[in-house]
Design a protein around this motif. Sequence first.
Motif, short mmCIF file in Angstrom:
data_model
loop_
_atom_site.label_atom_id
_atom_site.label_comp_id
_atom_site.label_asym_id
_atom_site.label_seq_id
_atom_site.Cartn_x
_atom_site.Cartn_y
_atom_site.Cartn_z
N PRO A 57 0.66 -1.23 0.08
CA PRO A 57 -0.06 0.22 0.15
C PRO A 57 0.92 1.20 -0.10
O PRO A 57 0.52 2.30 -0.63
N ASP A 58 1.98 1.34 0.61
CA ASP A 58 2.72 2.30 0.56
C ASP A 58 3.68 2.60 -0.73
O ASP A 58 4.47 3.45 -0.86
N GLY A 59 3.57 1.80 -1.68
CA GLY A 59 4.21 1.87 -2.90
C GLY A 59 5.57 1.18 -2.90
O GLY A 59 6.10 0.72 -4.05
N ARG A 60 6.18 0.57 -1.88
CA ARG A 60 7.05 -0.37 -1.82
C ARG A 60 6.84 -1.69 -2.24
O ARG A 60 5.84 -2.28 -2.27
N GLU A 61 8.01 -2.31 -3.02
CA GLU A 61 7.69 -3.65 -3.44
C GLU A 61 8.25 -4.85 -2.52
O GLU A 61 9.27 -4.49 -1.79
N LEU A 62 7.56 -5.86 -2.26
CA LEU A 62 8.00 -6.99 -1.27
C LEU A 62 7.98 -8.28 -2.12
O LEU A 62 6.96 -8.54 -2.64
N PRO A 63 9.30 -8.67 -2.39
CA PRO A 63 9.37 -10.01 -3.11
C PRO A 63 8.49 -11.27 -2.17
O PRO A 63 8.72 -11.35 -1.02
#
Length: 146
Positions: free
Chosen positions: A106-112
């Motif tokens: 939701p904050d725009g960061r990507e999580l693998p």
Amino acid sequence: MSELAIIGANSKVVMHFAIKLDDGSAADSTRVHGKPARLTIGDGNLTPNFENCLLGLKAGDQREFTLEPADAFGEPNPQNIYRVEHSRFSADAPAEVGNIIAFTQPDGRELPGIIRDISGSMVTVDFNHPLAGQRVTFAVEILSVE
């Protein structure tokens, strides 16, 4: 002859490292691409336990440190495993067991996340670090310390 700087709090360090698993395989290595890692002690890029292993080293030092899972990448957390509808995947990022896919938070960061299982219309995605639960050996060569 001047003394070499010793790694301490806030030191800027350039080093080569390799992460090896108990079976002897290499999980990561900066030498593969010939590009050493650059970090500042205390900036959060390394776990405190790994940073503690580096304290007191200086340029030219080579060491190996074996860390238990809790001291390296942690134990797998069951709360980091999610079941997602298969329809949420695309041809660009297919749901295939073993694939690592970046999910936008939701904050725009990507999580693998690693696809662990596909059962019917549901896909199991594991957001734990891929080395969670494994004992690892870090082999380091310190190139410079500021």
